[in-house]
Design a protein around this motif. Sequence first.
Motif, mmCIF file in Angstrom:
data_model
loop_
_atom_site.group_PDB
_atom_site.id
_atom_site.type_symbol
_atom_site.label_atom_id
_atom_site.label_comp_id
_atom_site.label_asym_id
_atom_site.label_seq_id
_atom_site.Cartn_x
_atom_site.Cartn_y
_atom_site.Cartn_z
ATOM 1 N N LEU A 166 0.834 -1.207 0.000
ATOM 2 C CA LEU A 166 0.000 0.000 0.000
ATOM 3 C C LEU A 166 0.864 1.250 0.000
ATOM 4 C CD1 LEU A 166 -2.854 -0.999 2.485
ATOM 5 C CD2 LEU A 166 -2.901 -0.936 -0.014
ATOM 6 N N ARG A 167 1.941 1.229 0.801
ATOM 7 C CA ARG A 167 2.830 2.396 0.853
ATOM 8 C C ARG A 167 3.461 2.627 -0.518
ATOM 9 N NH1 ARG A 167 2.391 6.480 3.882
ATOM 10 N NH2 ARG A 167 2.258 5.249 5.779
ATOM 11 N N ARG A 168 3.760 1.508 -1.219
ATOM 12 C CA ARG A 168 4.381 1.643 -2.541
ATOM 13 C C ARG A 168 3.422 2.314 -3.525
ATOM 14 N NH1 ARG A 168 7.723 -3.372 -4.708
ATOM 15 N NH2 ARG A 168 8.913 -2.860 -2.833
ATOM 16 N N VAL A 169 2.134 1.966 -3.401
ATOM 17 C CA VAL A 169 1.120 2.606 -4.250
ATOM 18 C C VAL A 169 1.093 4.108 -3.964
ATOM 19 C CG1 VAL A 169 -1.358 2.832 -4.674
ATOM 20 C CG2 VAL A 169 -0.318 0.564 -4.565
ATOM 21 N N LEU A 170 1.152 4.484 -2.687
ATOM 22 C CA LEU A 170 1.135 5.912 -2.329
ATOM 23 C C LEU A 170 2.364 6.626 -2.879
ATOM 24 C CD1 LEU A 170 -0.218 5.931 1.347
ATOM 25 C CD2 LEU A 170 -1.443 6.422 -0.767
ATOM 26 N N ARG A 171 3.533 5.961 -2.790
ATOM 27 C CA ARG A 171 4.762 6.584 -3.309
ATOM 28 C C ARG A 171 4.681 6.766 -4.819
ATOM 29 N NH1 ARG A 171 9.746 7.453 -0.145
ATOM 30 N NH2 ARG A 171 9.045 7.020 1.956
ATOM 31 N N PHE A 172 4.075 5.774 -5.491
ATOM 32 C CA PHE A 172 3.887 5.853 -6.942
ATOM 33 C C PHE A 172 2.978 7.040 -7.267
ATOM 34 C CE2 PHE A 172 1.527 4.574 -10.803
ATOM 35 C CZ PHE A 172 2.593 4.515 -11.688
ATOM 36 N N ASN A 173 1.850 7.128 -6.547
ATOM 37 C CA ASN A 173 0.935 8.260 -6.732
ATOM 38 C C ASN A 173 1.661 9.579 -6.496
ATOM 39 O OD1 ASN A 173 -1.129 6.535 -7.219
ATOM 40 N ND2 ASN A 173 -2.049 6.688 -5.185
ATOM 41 N N GLU A 174 2.526 9.590 -5.479
ATOM 42 C CA GLU A 174 3.245 10.820 -5.140
ATOM 43 C C GLU A 174 4.141 11.255 -6.301
ATOM 44 O OE1 GLU A 174 5.337 10.869 -1.404
ATOM 45 O OE2 GLU A 174 6.780 12.349 -2.135
ATOM 46 N N ARG A 175 4.817 10.277 -6.926
ATOM 47 C CA ARG A 175 5.702 10.639 -8.048
ATOM 48 C C ARG A 175 4.906 11.284 -9.172
ATOM 49 N NH1 ARG A 175 8.569 6.035 -6.926
ATOM 50 N NH2 ARG A 175 7.623 4.822 -8.597
ATOM 51 N N ILE A 176 3.715 10.725 -9.448
ATOM 52 C CA ILE A 176 2.871 11.289 -10.504
ATOM 53 C C ILE A 176 2.397 12.689 -10.104
ATOM 54 C CG2 ILE A 176 0.645 11.043 -11.695
ATOM 55 C CD1 ILE A 176 1.122 8.058 -11.665
ATOM 56 N N ALA A 177 1.939 12.821 -8.842
ATOM 57 C CA ALA A 177 1.418 14.109 -8.376
ATOM 58 C C ALA A 177 2.515 15.166 -8.391
ATOM 59 C CB ALA A 177 0.832 13.966 -6.976
ATOM 60 N N ARG A 178 3.742 14.769 -7.980
ATOM 61 C CA ARG A 178 4.854 15.724 -7.982
ATOM 62 C C ARG A 178 5.177 16.165 -9.390
ATOM 63 N NH1 ARG A 178 9.715 15.501 -4.137
ATOM 64 N NH2 ARG A 178 8.814 14.984 -2.137
ATOM 65 N N GLY A 179 5.106 15.220 -10.329
ATOM 66 C CA GLY A 179 5.374 15.541 -11.725
ATOM 67 C C GLY A 179 4.338 16.513 -12.262
ATOM 68 N N ALA A 180 3.088 16.372 -11.788
ATOM 69 C CA ALA A 180 1.995 17.195 -12.301
ATOM 70 C C ALA A 180 1.906 18.547 -11.593
ATOM 71 C CB ALA A 180 0.670 16.453 -12.140
ATOM 72 N N PHE A 181 2.573 18.671 -10.420
ATOM 73 C CA PHE A 181 2.462 19.893 -9.621
ATOM 74 C C PHE A 181 3.116 21.057 -10.348
ATOM 75 C CE2 PHE A 181 3.739 22.915 -6.354
ATOM 76 C CZ PHE A 181 2.590 22.988 -5.567
ATOM 77 N N ARG A 182 2.383 22.167 -10.422
ATOM 78 C CA ARG A 182 2.933 23.371 -11.046
ATOM 79 C C ARG A 182 2.930 24.486 -10.025
ATOM 80 N NH1 ARG A 182 4.752 20.432 -13.600
ATOM 81 N NH2 ARG A 182 4.385 19.687 -15.707
ATOM 82 N N ALA A 183 4.096 25.106 -9.843
ATOM 83 C CA ALA A 183 4.185 26.190 -8.873
ATOM 84 C C ALA A 183 3.235 27.317 -9.257
ATOM 85 C CB ALA A 183 5.618 26.699 -8.807
#
Length: 269
Positions: free
Chosen positions: A60-77
Amino acid sequence: MKPNVQAAAGADLTDEEARRELRRISRRGFAVAGAAAFGAVAGLRWLATALPEEELSWPLRRVLRFNERIARGAFRASSRTPEFPAARAEMPIVNGINGLEFDLDPVTWRLRVEGPGGSRRLTLADLAALPRVEHVTALNCVEGWSTVVRWSGWRLVDLAEWTGFATRSGTRPDRRFGASDLVEYVAAECPGAGYYVGLDTPSALHDQTLLCDRMNGIPLDAYHGAPLRLVVPAKYGFKSLKCLGTIRFTNDRPRDYWAEMGYDWYAGL
Ligand SMILES: Nc1nc2c(c(=O)[nH]1)N[C@H]1C(S)=C(S)[C@@H](COP(=O)(O)O)O[C@H]1N2
Ligand SMILES: [Mo]
Protein backbone atom coordinates in the motif's frame (compact mmCIF):
# COMPACT_ATOMS: atom_id res chain seq x y z
CA MET A 1 -49.46 -23.75 9.14
CA LYS A 2 -46.44 -25.82 8.21
CA PRO A 3 -43.38 -24.04 6.88
CA ASN A 4 -43.01 -24.56 3.14
CA VAL A 5 -39.72 -26.45 3.31
CA GLN A 6 -39.31 -29.80 1.54
CA ALA A 7 -36.80 -32.49 2.48
CA ALA A 8 -34.70 -33.98 -0.34
CA ALA A 9 -37.05 -36.98 -0.52
CA GLY A 10 -39.99 -34.64 -1.05
CA ALA A 11 -41.83 -35.83 2.06
CA ASP A 12 -43.80 -33.38 4.18
CA LEU A 13 -41.89 -32.25 7.27
CA THR A 14 -43.14 -31.90 10.76
CA ASP A 15 -42.61 -28.48 12.33
CA GLU A 16 -39.69 -29.85 14.34
CA GLU A 17 -38.04 -31.38 11.22
CA ALA A 18 -38.56 -28.17 9.29
CA ARG A 19 -36.90 -26.14 12.00
CA ARG A 20 -33.93 -28.54 12.01
CA GLU A 21 -33.68 -28.34 8.21
CA LEU A 22 -33.71 -24.54 8.34
CA ARG A 23 -30.93 -24.56 10.93
CA ARG A 24 -28.87 -26.92 8.76
CA ILE A 25 -29.29 -24.69 5.70
CA SER A 26 -28.38 -21.55 7.58
CA ARG A 27 -25.36 -23.35 9.14
CA ARG A 28 -24.17 -24.25 5.65
CA GLY A 29 -24.71 -20.66 4.47
CA PHE A 30 -22.79 -19.48 7.47
CA ALA A 31 -19.93 -21.86 6.72
CA VAL A 32 -19.72 -20.70 3.07
CA ALA A 33 -19.87 -17.03 4.05
CA GLY A 34 -17.31 -17.74 6.76
CA ALA A 35 -14.90 -19.36 4.30
CA ALA A 36 -15.26 -16.41 1.91
CA ALA A 37 -14.71 -13.96 4.73
CA PHE A 38 -11.70 -15.94 5.92
CA GLY A 39 -10.18 -15.72 2.43
CA ALA A 40 -10.80 -11.97 2.27
CA VAL A 41 -9.47 -11.41 5.75
CA ALA A 42 -6.36 -13.50 5.01
CA GLY A 43 -5.74 -11.37 1.90
CA LEU A 44 -6.28 -8.15 3.80
CA ARG A 45 -4.12 -9.41 6.64
CA TRP A 46 -1.32 -10.02 4.14
CA LEU A 47 -1.71 -6.45 2.86
CA ALA A 48 -1.80 -5.19 6.41
CA THR A 49 1.14 -7.15 7.79
CA ALA A 50 3.55 -7.35 4.85
CA LEU A 51 6.49 -5.53 6.45
CA PRO A 52 4.80 -2.33 7.59
CA GLU A 53 6.32 1.01 6.67
CA GLU A 54 4.87 3.90 8.68
CA GLU A 55 1.89 1.80 9.88
CA LEU A 56 1.04 0.74 6.34
CA SER A 57 2.09 -2.45 4.55
CA TRP A 58 4.74 -2.00 1.88
CA PRO A 59 2.38 -2.78 -1.04
CA LEU A 60 0.00 0.00 0.00
CA ARG A 61 2.83 2.40 0.85
CA ARG A 62 4.38 1.64 -2.54
CA VAL A 63 1.12 2.61 -4.25
CA LEU A 64 1.14 5.91 -2.33
CA ARG A 65 4.76 6.58 -3.31
CA PHE A 66 3.89 5.85 -6.94
CA ASN A 67 0.94 8.26 -6.73
CA GLU A 68 3.25 10.82 -5.14
CA ARG A 69 5.70 10.64 -8.05
CA ILE A 70 2.87 11.29 -10.50
CA ALA A 71 1.42 14.11 -8.38
CA ARG A 72 4.85 15.72 -7.98
CA GLY A 73 5.37 15.54 -11.72
CA ALA A 74 1.99 17.20 -12.30
CA PHE A 75 2.46 19.89 -9.62
CA ARG A 76 2.93 23.37 -11.05
CA ALA A 77 4.19 26.19 -8.87
CA SER A 78 2.14 28.54 -11.04
CA SER A 79 -1.19 26.76 -10.58
CA ARG A 80 -3.18 27.93 -7.62
CA THR A 81 -5.96 26.26 -5.68
CA PRO A 82 -9.33 28.03 -6.12
CA GLU A 83 -9.94 31.28 -4.25
CA PHE A 84 -13.40 32.42 -3.15
CA PRO A 85 -15.19 35.70 -2.41
CA ALA A 86 -14.54 36.81 1.18
CA ALA A 87 -18.29 36.61 1.89
CA ARG A 88 -18.04 32.82 1.59
CA ALA A 89 -15.60 32.58 4.52
CA GLU A 90 -16.70 30.74 7.66
CA MET A 91 -15.13 29.53 10.86
CA PRO A 92 -14.14 25.86 10.49
CA ILE A 93 -14.77 23.39 13.30
CA VAL A 94 -11.79 22.78 15.55
CA ASN A 95 -10.30 19.58 14.21
CA GLY A 96 -7.40 18.06 16.11
CA ILE A 97 -5.70 19.52 19.13
CA ASN A 98 -2.50 17.44 19.05
CA GLY A 99 0.49 19.50 20.10
CA LEU A 100 -1.50 22.69 20.82
CA GLU A 101 -0.30 24.85 23.70
CA PHE A 102 -3.04 26.62 25.62
CA ASP A 103 -0.90 28.83 27.85
CA LEU A 104 1.65 30.06 25.31
CA ASP A 105 2.72 33.64 25.92
CA PRO A 106 2.83 35.32 22.46
CA VAL A 107 5.40 37.76 23.86
CA THR A 108 7.99 35.10 24.72
CA TRP A 109 6.99 32.76 21.84
CA ARG A 110 9.53 32.41 19.03
CA LEU A 111 9.40 30.71 15.65
CA ARG A 112 12.54 28.66 15.23
CA VAL A 113 13.70 28.55 11.60
CA GLU A 114 16.46 26.09 10.71
CA GLY A 115 18.26 25.08 7.55
CA PRO A 116 21.64 24.03 6.21
CA GLY A 117 22.58 27.72 6.22
CA GLY A 118 21.86 28.39 9.90
CA SER A 119 19.05 28.97 12.35
CA ARG A 120 17.17 31.88 13.85
CA ARG A 121 14.46 32.53 16.42
CA LEU A 122 11.87 35.02 15.19
CA THR A 123 9.13 37.02 16.90
CA LEU A 124 5.83 37.90 15.26
CA ALA A 125 7.20 41.43 14.92
CA ASP A 126 10.15 40.03 12.91
CA LEU A 127 7.71 38.25 10.59
CA ALA A 128 5.73 41.47 10.21
CA ALA A 129 8.67 42.84 8.21
CA LEU A 130 7.51 40.55 5.38
CA PRO A 131 4.61 41.60 3.13
CA ARG A 132 1.23 40.63 4.61
CA VAL A 133 -0.76 38.36 2.31
CA GLU A 134 -4.41 37.33 2.44
CA HIS A 135 -6.35 34.68 0.56
CA VAL A 136 -9.74 33.03 0.80
CA THR A 137 -9.31 29.30 0.20
CA ALA A 138 -10.88 26.03 1.26
CA LEU A 139 -9.56 24.03 4.20
CA ASN A 140 -10.09 20.46 2.98
CA CYS A 141 -10.03 17.84 5.71
CA VAL A 142 -9.23 14.31 4.59
CA GLU A 143 -12.21 13.18 6.69
CA GLY A 144 -14.51 14.67 4.06
CA TRP A 145 -15.43 18.26 4.93
CA SER A 146 -14.27 21.60 3.51
CA THR A 147 -14.66 25.11 4.90
CA VAL A 148 -13.79 28.33 3.09
CA VAL A 149 -11.57 30.52 5.29
CA ARG A 150 -10.06 33.97 4.87
CA TRP A 151 -6.43 33.52 5.90
CA SER A 152 -3.97 36.28 6.64
CA GLY A 153 -0.25 36.10 7.31
CA TRP A 154 3.06 35.77 5.49
CA ARG A 155 4.29 33.59 2.64
CA LEU A 156 6.66 30.81 3.64
CA VAL A 157 8.57 31.47 0.41
CA ASP A 158 9.17 35.06 1.55
CA LEU A 159 10.56 33.77 4.86
CA ALA A 160 12.75 31.31 2.94
CA GLU A 161 14.09 34.13 0.76
CA TRP A 162 14.62 36.44 3.67
CA THR A 163 16.52 33.93 5.83
CA GLY A 164 18.30 32.15 2.97
CA PHE A 165 17.94 28.89 4.94
CA ALA A 166 16.11 26.92 2.25
CA THR A 167 19.18 26.38 0.12
CA ARG A 168 22.33 24.42 0.77
CA SER A 169 24.50 27.42 -0.09
CA GLY A 170 22.47 29.95 1.90
CA THR A 171 21.61 31.85 -1.26
CA ARG A 172 18.07 32.97 -1.99
CA PRO A 173 15.83 30.25 -3.45
CA ASP A 174 14.95 30.27 -7.09
CA ARG A 175 11.20 30.95 -7.15
CA ARG A 176 10.85 28.88 -10.29
CA PHE A 177 12.22 25.88 -8.35
CA GLY A 178 14.58 25.24 -11.23
CA ALA A 179 18.36 25.23 -11.07
CA SER A 180 18.72 26.45 -7.50
CA ASP A 181 20.23 24.32 -4.74
CA LEU A 182 16.98 24.20 -2.75
CA VAL A 183 16.62 21.56 -0.07
CA GLU A 184 14.08 18.85 -0.84
CA TYR A 185 11.75 19.14 2.15
CA VAL A 186 10.32 21.40 4.80
CA ALA A 187 9.43 20.11 8.27
CA ALA A 188 7.03 21.91 10.62
CA GLU A 189 6.57 21.10 14.30
CA CYS A 190 4.62 22.31 17.30
CA PRO A 191 6.70 23.74 20.17
CA GLY A 192 6.67 20.46 22.13
CA ALA A 193 6.70 18.36 18.91
CA GLY A 194 3.28 16.88 19.82
CA TYR A 195 2.28 17.30 16.17
CA TYR A 196 4.54 17.52 13.14
CA VAL A 197 4.20 17.52 9.35
CA GLY A 198 6.49 17.12 6.37
CA LEU A 199 6.13 18.92 3.03
CA ASP A 200 7.89 18.64 -0.32
CA THR A 201 9.62 21.98 -1.00
CA PRO A 202 7.59 22.96 -4.12
CA SER A 203 4.36 22.72 -2.08
CA ALA A 204 5.88 24.42 0.97
CA LEU A 205 7.20 27.34 -1.08
CA HIS A 206 4.07 27.60 -3.22
CA ASP A 207 2.67 31.10 -3.45
CA GLN A 208 -0.43 30.20 -1.40
CA THR A 209 1.40 28.51 1.48
CA LEU A 210 1.22 30.90 4.40
CA LEU A 211 2.23 31.32 8.01
CA CYS A 212 -1.00 32.75 9.43
CA ASP A 213 -1.66 34.71 12.59
CA ARG A 214 -5.24 35.64 11.63
CA MET A 215 -8.27 33.87 10.19
CA ASN A 216 -11.53 35.50 9.07
CA GLY A 217 -10.25 38.87 10.24
CA ILE A 218 -9.51 37.97 13.86
CA PRO A 219 -6.34 36.78 15.60
CA LEU A 220 -6.06 32.98 15.84
CA ASP A 221 -7.36 31.46 19.05
CA ALA A 222 -5.45 28.63 20.73
CA TYR A 223 -7.77 25.97 19.24
CA HIS A 224 -7.06 27.16 15.70
CA GLY A 225 -3.32 27.38 16.32
CA ALA A 226 -2.31 30.64 18.03
CA PRO A 227 0.01 32.39 17.76
CA LEU A 228 0.94 31.18 14.25
CA ARG A 229 -0.15 28.30 12.02
CA LEU A 230 0.76 26.87 8.68
CA VAL A 231 -1.82 27.01 5.87
CA VAL A 232 -1.15 24.79 2.85
CA PRO A 233 -4.13 25.04 0.48
CA ALA A 234 -2.52 22.60 -1.99
CA LYS A 235 -2.71 19.82 0.62
CA TYR A 236 -5.27 18.12 2.80
CA GLY A 237 -5.95 19.98 6.04
CA PHE A 238 -3.76 17.80 8.23
CA LYS A 239 -0.68 19.46 6.71
CA SER A 240 -1.89 22.90 7.91
CA LEU A 241 -0.15 22.59 11.27
CA LYS A 242 -1.57 24.70 14.08
CA CYS A 243 0.65 26.30 16.73
CA LEU A 244 4.02 26.49 15.00
CA GLY A 245 7.23 26.04 16.95
CA THR A 246 9.80 25.12 14.31
CA ILE A 247 10.18 25.33 10.54
CA ARG A 248 13.11 23.30 9.23
CA PHE A 249 14.46 23.26 5.66
CA THR A 250 16.05 19.86 5.18
CA ASN A 251 17.12 17.17 2.74
CA ASP A 252 15.83 14.39 5.02
CA ARG A 253 12.22 13.44 4.36
CA PRO A 254 10.50 14.70 7.53
CA ARG A 255 8.32 12.51 9.70
CA ASP A 256 4.62 13.28 9.55
CA TYR A 257 2.05 12.65 12.29
CA TRP A 258 -0.75 11.32 10.08
CA ALA A 259 1.55 9.54 7.62
CA GLU A 260 2.82 7.56 10.62
CA MET A 261 -0.83 6.58 11.22
CA GLY A 262 -1.17 5.27 7.68
CA TYR A 263 -2.28 8.32 5.68
CA ASP A 264 -0.57 9.45 2.48
CA TRP A 265 2.62 11.39 3.27
CA TYR A 266 2.29 13.64 0.19
CA ALA A 267 -1.44 14.37 0.75
CA GLY A 268 -1.84 16.62 -2.32
CA LEU A 269 -5.34 17.65 -3.38
N1 LIG B 1 -1.15 21.13 15.97
C1 LIG B 1 -2.11 20.57 15.22
N2 LIG B 1 -2.37 21.04 14.00
C2 LIG B 1 -3.35 20.48 13.24
C3 LIG B 1 -4.09 19.37 13.72
C4 LIG B 1 -3.78 18.88 15.01
O1 LIG B 1 -4.37 17.92 15.53
N3 LIG B 1 -2.79 19.52 15.75
N4 LIG B 1 -5.08 18.82 12.92
C5 LIG B 1 -5.02 19.08 11.47
C6 LIG B 1 -6.23 18.74 10.76
S1 LIG B 1 -6.55 17.08 10.54
C7 LIG B 1 -7.04 19.69 10.18
S2 LIG B 1 -8.33 19.27 9.15
C8 LIG B 1 -6.85 21.12 10.45
C9 LIG B 1 -8.10 21.72 11.04
O2 LIG B 1 -7.92 23.08 11.34
P1 LIG B 1 -8.98 23.81 12.24
O3 LIG B 1 -9.02 23.13 13.58
O4 LIG B 1 -8.56 25.22 12.30
O5 LIG B 1 -10.33 23.65 11.53
O6 LIG B 1 -5.77 21.35 11.34
C10 LIG B 1 -4.64 20.52 11.15
N5 LIG B 1 -3.58 21.00 12.01
MO1 LIG C 1 -8.12 16.90 8.93
